[in-house]
Scaffold this motif. Structure first.
Motif, PDB file in Angstrom:
ATOM      1  N   ARG A 197      18.133  79.515  24.860  1.00  0.00           N
ATOM      2  CA  ARG A 197      16.987  78.719  25.288  1.00  0.00           C
ATOM      3  C   ARG A 197      17.154  77.269  24.841  1.00  0.00           C
ATOM      4  O   ARG A 197      17.846  76.996  23.858  1.00  0.00           O
ATOM      5  CB  ARG A 197      15.707  79.294  24.643  1.00  0.00           C
ATOM      6  N   VAL A 198      16.512  76.358  25.558  1.00  0.00           N
ATOM      7  CA  VAL A 198      16.536  74.964  25.121  1.00  0.00           C
ATOM      8  C   VAL A 198      15.132  74.527  24.698  1.00  0.00           C
ATOM      9  O   VAL A 198      14.132  75.027  25.208  1.00  0.00           O
ATOM     10  CB  VAL A 198      17.071  74.008  26.225  1.00  0.00           C
ATOM     11  N   VAL A 199      15.094  73.615  23.730  1.00  0.00           N
ATOM     12  CA  VAL A 199      13.844  72.978  23.323  1.00  0.00           C
ATOM     13  C   VAL A 199      14.103  71.474  23.289  1.00  0.00           C
ATOM     14  O   VAL A 199      15.258  71.033  23.323  1.00  0.00           O
ATOM     15  CB  VAL A 199      13.357  73.465  21.928  1.00  0.00           C
ATOM     16  N   GLU A 200      13.032  70.701  23.214  1.00  0.00           N
ATOM     17  CA  GLU A 200      13.160  69.246  23.187  1.00  0.00           C
ATOM     18  C   GLU A 200      13.943  68.787  21.944  1.00  0.00           C
ATOM     19  O   GLU A 200      13.632  69.204  20.824  1.00  0.00           O
ATOM     20  CB  GLU A 200      11.746  68.645  23.191  1.00  0.00           C
ATOM     21  N   GLY A 201      14.957  67.959  22.168  1.00  0.00           N
ATOM     22  CA  GLY A 201      15.724  67.399  21.059  1.00  0.00           C
ATOM     23  C   GLY A 201      15.049  66.161  20.492  1.00  0.00           C
ATOM     24  O   GLY A 201      13.832  65.991  20.636  1.00  0.00           O
ATOM     25  N   ASP A 202      15.836  65.290  19.877  1.00  0.00           N
ATOM     26  CA  ASP A 202      15.296  64.103  19.230  1.00  0.00           C
ATOM     27  C   ASP A 202      16.326  62.978  19.355  1.00  0.00           C
ATOM     28  O   ASP A 202      17.454  63.122  18.888  1.00  0.00           O
ATOM     29  CB  ASP A 202      15.030  64.438  17.746  1.00  0.00           C
ATOM     30  N   PRO A 203      15.941  61.850  19.995  1.00  0.00           N
ATOM     31  CA  PRO A 203      16.903  60.744  20.156  1.00  0.00           C
ATOM     32  C   PRO A 203      17.474  60.275  18.819  1.00  0.00           C
ATOM     33  O   PRO A 203      18.591  59.773  18.752  1.00  0.00           O
ATOM     34  CB  PRO A 203      16.074  59.636  20.809  1.00  0.00           C
ATOM     35  N   ARG A 204      16.714  60.442  17.759  1.00  0.00           N
ATOM     36  CA  ARG A 204      17.187  59.997  16.433  1.00  0.00           C
ATOM     37  C   ARG A 204      18.239  60.934  15.840  1.00  0.00           C
ATOM     38  O   ARG A 204      18.826  60.635  14.809  1.00  0.00           O
ATOM     39  CB  ARG A 204      16.013  59.846  15.476  1.00  0.00           C
ATOM     40  N   LEU A 205      18.447  62.060  16.500  1.00  0.00           N
ATOM     41  CA  LEU A 205      19.517  62.976  16.069  1.00  0.00           C
ATOM     42  C   LEU A 205      20.864  62.546  16.635  1.00  0.00           C
ATOM     43  O   LEU A 205      21.774  63.355  16.756  1.00  0.00           O
ATOM     44  CB  LEU A 205      19.207  64.404  16.522  1.00  0.00           C
ATOM     45  N   LEU A 206      20.969  61.288  16.978  1.00  0.00           N
ATOM     46  CA  LEU A 206      22.228  60.718  17.475  1.00  0.00           C
ATOM     47  C   LEU A 206      23.398  61.140  16.583  1.00  0.00           C
ATOM     48  O   LEU A 206      23.295  61.096  15.363  1.00  0.00           O
ATOM     49  CB  LEU A 206      22.112  59.191  17.456  1.00  0.00           C
ATOM     50  N   LYS A 207      24.491  61.544  17.216  1.00  0.00           N
ATOM     51  CA  LYS A 207      25.677  61.906  16.452  1.00  0.00           C
ATOM     52  C   LYS A 207      26.485  60.663  16.118  1.00  0.00           C
ATOM     53  O   LYS A 207      26.877  59.915  17.009  1.00  0.00           O
ATOM     54  CB  LYS A 207      26.545  62.905  17.227  1.00  0.00           C
ATOM     55  N   VAL A 208      26.706  60.439  14.839  1.00  0.00           N
ATOM     56  CA  VAL A 208      27.512  59.293  14.417  1.00  0.00           C
ATOM     57  C   VAL A 208      28.969  59.559  14.779  1.00  0.00           C
ATOM     58  O   VAL A 208      29.592  60.473  14.250  1.00  0.00           O
ATOM     59  CB  VAL A 208      27.378  59.043  12.894  1.00  0.00           C
ATOM     60  N   THR A 209      29.462  58.774  15.733  1.00  0.00           N
ATOM     61  CA  THR A 209      30.865  58.908  16.140  1.00  0.00           C
ATOM     62  C   THR A 209      31.629  57.630  15.802  1.00  0.00           C
ATOM     63  O   THR A 209      32.698  57.684  15.198  1.00  0.00           O
ATOM     64  CB  THR A 209      30.957  59.205  17.651  1.00  0.00           C
ATOM     65  N   THR A 210      31.048  56.496  16.189  1.00  0.00           N
ATOM     66  CA  THR A 210      31.723  55.213  15.982  1.00  0.00           C
ATOM     67  C   THR A 210      30.993  54.380  14.916  1.00  0.00           C
ATOM     68  O   THR A 210      29.881  54.728  14.490  1.00  0.00           O
ATOM     69  CB  THR A 210      31.729  54.400  17.281  1.00  0.00           C
ATOM     70  N   ARG A 211      31.595  53.292  14.550  1.00  0.00           N
ATOM     71  CA  ARG A 211      30.997  52.345  13.606  1.00  0.00           C
ATOM     72  C   ARG A 211      29.633  51.851  14.127  1.00  0.00           C
ATOM     73  O   ARG A 211      28.667  51.736  13.379  1.00  0.00           O
ATOM     74  CB  ARG A 211      32.007  51.194  13.427  1.00  0.00           C
ATOM     75  N   ALA A 212      29.547  51.603  15.435  1.00  0.00           N
ATOM     76  CA  ALA A 212      28.282  51.121  16.016  1.00  0.00           C
ATOM     77  C   ALA A 212      27.179  52.184  15.856  1.00  0.00           C
ATOM     78  O   ALA A 212      26.024  51.850  15.576  1.00  0.00           O
ATOM     79  CB  ALA A 212      28.480  50.773  17.487  1.00  0.00           C
TER      80      ALA A 212
END
Ligand code: CTP
Ligand code: MG
Length: 221
Positions: A197-212
């Protein structure tokens, strides 16, 4: 109901390009990993935490947990060469009587307790897995050799985040199979025929990939 959290932090962080594994990159004056350890430890939904550490960094993880007084951290194990293998290594520390396992990327530091609550909910209604997702706002195209093959209907597409929650036995079975090409745990449960099942995520749960990404997440702290 006992809920175990697996925090996968064993990646090298090649795209970040720091002088140490991504989990120990500096985020607001602390190792990036500190944020998610603290948030999981503080959550009333979580009973125990296992960290998959970059190989050789198990002791620094335990020392960090002690410093944070994160008493729910019961083990730090060396991770594997893929994310799925790191999950497997951490899952081996989870006792047979655990009911639910939540798997979270250390690379997503800004874990909100509301997301944990949202992913646990559908498990009581028989879901085999629950994934927080975000809709995609860009137009999505399938491309081969620099040429567009198709424009995909984005109404059907979502971006998957973590934490992802599973009944413990379901996750154990999914991880006992072929792990090839799995970038998240839900895909293994899906492959095994599970209903995710899916539920609403959170934009602040951004995955840190790059320096930016690191700088953006730091500005949100
Ligand atoms: N991860 C892990 N073990 C691995 C690979 C990844 O535990 N062998 C974890 C990472 O530590 C991270 C999460 O899985 O918390 C998502 O992976 P990713 O963002 O790709 O992190 P890295 O693999 O460290 O980054 P990169 O791919 O740039 O090297
Ligand atoms: Mg990676």
């Amino acid at each position: 109901m006992s809920v175990w959290a697996l925090l996968v932090a064993a990646g090298a962080g090649e795209r970040l390009g720091a002088d140490r594994p991504k989990a120990f990159a500096n985020l607001g004056g602390r190792p990036l990993l500190a944020e998610s350890i603290e948030r999981l430890d503080r959550s009333d939904w979580i009973d125990a935490i296992v960290v998959a550490a970059p190989p050789g960094w198990e002791e620094p993880v335990i020392l960090l947990a002690e410093e944070l007084i994160a008493s729910k951290v019961v083990a730090a194990v060396p991770g594997g060469s893929t994310r799925a293998e790191s999950v497997q290594a951490a899952l081996a520390e989870v006792p047979a009587d655990a009911v639910v396992v939540l798997v979270h990327d250390a690379a997503r530091p800004l874990l909100d307790d509301a997301v944990i609550e949202r992913v646990l909910g559908p498990l009581t209604e028989g879901a085999d897995g629950v994934v927080p997702v975000l809709g995609v706002s860009d137009t999505i195209k399938r491309v081969r050799d620099g040429v567009v093959e198709a424009t995909v209907d984005r109404g059907e597409l979502v971006a998957a985040q973590t934490p992802q929650a599973f009944p413990a036995d379901t996750l154990r079975r999914a991880l006992a199979g072929d792990l090839e090409g799995a970038t998240d745990c839900a895909s293994l449960v899906e492959r095994a025929g599970g209903r995710v099942r899916v539920v609403e995520g959170d934009p602040r749960l951004l995955k840190v990939t790059t320096r930016a990404d690191l700088e953006l997440v730091e500005s949100w702290l």
